[in-house]
Design a protein around this motif. Structure first.
Motif, PDB file in Angstrom:
ATOM      1  N   ILE A 143       9.081   4.097  -6.151  1.00 56.39           N
ATOM      2  CA  ILE A 143       8.064   3.216  -6.718  1.00 56.39           C
ATOM      3  C   ILE A 143       8.549   1.768  -6.735  1.00 56.39           C
ATOM      4  O   ILE A 143       9.622   1.458  -7.258  1.00 56.39           O
ATOM      5  CB  ILE A 143       7.711   3.669  -8.146  1.00 56.39           C
ATOM      6  N   GLU A 166       8.727  10.288  -4.992  1.00 54.94           N
ATOM      7  CA  GLU A 166       8.021   9.020  -4.937  1.00 54.94           C
ATOM      8  C   GLU A 166       9.000   7.901  -5.268  1.00 54.94           C
ATOM      9  O   GLU A 166       9.671   7.938  -6.295  1.00 54.94           O
ATOM     10  CB  GLU A 166       6.856   9.001  -5.929  1.00 54.94           C
ATOM     11  N   ALA A 187       3.354  -0.749  -4.855  1.00 55.73           N
ATOM     12  CA  ALA A 187       3.004   0.484  -4.153  1.00 55.73           C
ATOM     13  C   ALA A 187       4.185   1.440  -4.190  1.00 55.73           C
ATOM     14  O   ALA A 187       5.243   1.135  -4.735  1.00 55.73           O
ATOM     15  CB  ALA A 187       2.609   0.164  -2.703  1.00 55.73           C
ATOM     16  N   LYS A 188       4.006   2.606  -3.588  1.00 53.43           N
ATOM     17  CA  LYS A 188       5.075   3.609  -3.576  1.00 53.43           C
ATOM     18  C   LYS A 188       5.181   4.251  -2.205  1.00 53.43           C
ATOM     19  O   LYS A 188       4.237   4.223  -1.401  1.00 53.43           O
ATOM     20  CB  LYS A 188       4.805   4.682  -4.635  1.00 53.43           C
ATOM     21  N   GLU A 233       0.842  -1.196   0.000  1.00 56.36           N
ATOM     22  CA  GLU A 233       0.000   0.000   0.000  1.00 56.36           C
ATOM     23  C   GLU A 233       0.878   1.247   0.000  1.00 56.36           C
ATOM     24  O   GLU A 233       1.932   1.263   0.639  1.00 56.36           O
ATOM     25  CB  GLU A 233      -0.906   0.031   1.231  1.00 56.36           C
ATOM     26  N   ASP A 234       0.443   2.281  -0.696  1.00 60.30           N
ATOM     27  CA  ASP A 234       1.164   3.549  -0.698  1.00 60.30           C
ATOM     28  C   ASP A 234       1.277   4.068   0.736  1.00 60.30           C
ATOM     29  O   ASP A 234       0.322   3.957   1.527  1.00 60.30           O
ATOM     30  CB  ASP A 234       0.435   4.592  -1.549  1.00 60.30           C
ATOM     31  N   THR A 235       2.436   4.614   1.054  1.00 62.60           N
ATOM     32  CA  THR A 235       2.667   5.098   2.413  1.00 62.60           C
ATOM     33  C   THR A 235       3.597   6.300   2.383  1.00 62.60           C
ATOM     34  O   THR A 235       4.212   6.597   1.355  1.00 62.60           O
ATOM     35  CB  THR A 235       3.234   3.983   3.315  1.00 62.60           C
ATOM     36  N   ARG A 236       3.710   6.990   3.487  1.00 67.15           N
ATOM     37  CA  ARG A 236       4.514   8.213   3.574  1.00 67.15           C
ATOM     38  C   ARG A 236       5.548   8.107   4.692  1.00 67.15           C
ATOM     39  O   ARG A 236       5.330   7.425   5.690  1.00 67.15           O
ATOM     40  CB  ARG A 236       3.620   9.442   3.822  1.00 67.15           C
TER      41      ARG A 236
END
Length: 431
Positions: free
Chosen positions: A226, A224, A230-231, A29-32
């Motif tokens: 990648i 980002e 997800a990224k 899942e994309d996350t920060r």
């Protein structure tokens, strides 16, 4: 497909004697995070640890497993200084900055001491290291190193040993002498790496394994990173891929892979030796390495195996070549069984100078340790963390070092390596 992606550790003595197993999930899942680190070896874990201690949120993406590369399969020797002589740094940077580099190389050893103690890392960390000379001209080099270390830097941890003194501790007759350093040492690299990973996780660092990075994109005030599924959206990026930088797309490394020549280093491990046999080889717990261009390095493990490494022609049979090298040093091991043999690439530069820097304002890297990575990766992690948090004074010193490029891709690097092996064999024999 990246050659290292989704792979498990190669079989080695270190894998079979690791004292913990850490399995981390894939990124799905994309996350920060504040910082995304690419690679979970010594450098990636070291910079993540430093940043986490400074309050940054950090995500590490590893294409294979924690410590998959040299960090989990090297000789485990932690050595002060750099592969290139300090005189070269004085010539290029001046006395003051060269002195700073020397002090930082000692700090690299201190960092291992600190982390082993602070995080209770069980990795068989032991002090004591000797550089060995196979002839008088190589011994003259060691005499010059000892003299300069004392005169120029006031370093008091070295002792010159003649042949008779050396043979009090080392059971080989092929050397004319050595230079012993009581401050350098050796450890179980995979257990140290796993200890760093456990420390990172305890500080809130998120590690994702089996998650190779496929591209990096930059936008205003963010980047980002990648992967396949997800990224990671972040402010800063650290490339901590070392020898594997050459496998990444150019959109990621932006040309810095041209500074690296991956060189295969090979290690064998004997069956466990009796205490009397082990003591007849090395009786003071030190690790050892000769000062040839194509060198042998070795030490005893915690369970009294001889771990013997060498830089050999990759086209030769690994077991045959390594056993021959070991018996040249220790012919008394003729009837000893070899239980393990493995190899892997280390990140060399043409002039053996480490290559640390930035390829963009928010993309940092460090590689090119040229055989000194066990210690220098910890230092590099600290220096990059300092730069990311606003103080790039020490990184700027490394950025001034000249590191030649190698152009032409993998084929040219393979040819260059083959030519280099024959050239260094010639130098070792005649120069």
């Amino acid at each position: 497909m990246l050659e290292f992606a989704y792979k498990e550790h190669c079989r080695s003595y270190y894998v079979d004697t690791r004292n913990q197993t850490i399995i981390c999930p894939n990124l799905v899942e994309d996350t920060r995070a504040d910082v995304c680190v690419v690679g979970a070896g010594f450098l990636g874990l070291s910079v993540a640890l430093e940043l986490a201690q400074k309050g940054k949120s950090v995500i590490i993406l590893e294409g294979a497993r924690i410590g998959f590369g040299a960090s989990g399969r090297s000789g485990g020797q932690a050595i002060n200084g750099f592969e290139e002589g300090i005189d070269e740094y004085i010539k290029h940077l001046g006395e003051e900055k060269a002195h700073q580099l020397w002090d930082m190389s000692l700090e690299a050893i201190d960092i291992i001491d600190e982390r082993v103690r602070q995080f209770d890392i069980q990795c068989d960390w032991k002090k004591g290291y000797v550089t060995l000379a196979l002839n008088n001209r190589r011994m003259d080099d060691l005499i010059a190193i000892e003299r300069e270390s004392v005169k120029r830097f006031g370093y008091q941890h070295m002792q010159l040993w003649d042949k008779a003194q050396l043979q009090q501790f080392l059971g080989s007759d092929i050397y004319v002498g050595g230079l012993y350093d009581s401050n350098s040492g050796h450890l179980h690299p995979l257990n140290y790496c796993l200890g760093l990973a456990a420390a990172c996780l305890s500080l809130g660092v998120k590690i994702y394994e089996q998650t190779p990075v496929l591209d990096i994109k930059q936008a205003h005030l963010k980047a980002e990173v990648i992967s396949a599924k997800a990224k990671v959206i972040c402010k800063d990026i650290v490339l901590a891929t070392n020898a594997y930088i050459t496998e990444l797309p150019k959109s990621i490394h932006r040309g810095i892979a041209n500074k690296i020549l991956p060189v295969e280093s090979c290690i064998i491990a004997t069956e466990p030796l009796s205490q009397s046999v082990a003591d007849s080889l090395i009786n003071n717990g030190m690790s050892a390495c000769d000062n040839n261009y194509l060198l042998d390095y070795y030490r005893l493990s915690a369970d009294n195996r001889l771990l013997f490494g060498s830089d050999i022609d990759p086209n030769r049979s690994l077991n045959e070549a390594m056993r021959k090298s070991m018996l040249h040093v220790f012919p008394q091991l003729e009837n000893v069984k070899i239980d393990y043999a493995w190899k892997g690439p280390i990140d060399m530069t043409i002039n053996s100078t480490p290559h640390f820097g930035r390829i963009a304002a928010n993309i940092y890297f460090a590689h090119g340790y040229s055989g000194h990575g066990v210690a220098l990766t910890g230092l590099a992690g600290r220096i990059l963390a300092e730069a990311i948090t606003g103080n790039d004074e020490r990184l700027a010193i490394f950025e001034q070092l000249h590191v030649p490029s190698i152009y032409g891709g993998k084929f040219v690097k393979k040819v260059a390596t083959a030519i280099g092996i024959h050239y260094y064999h010639f130098l070792d024999k005649y120069c």
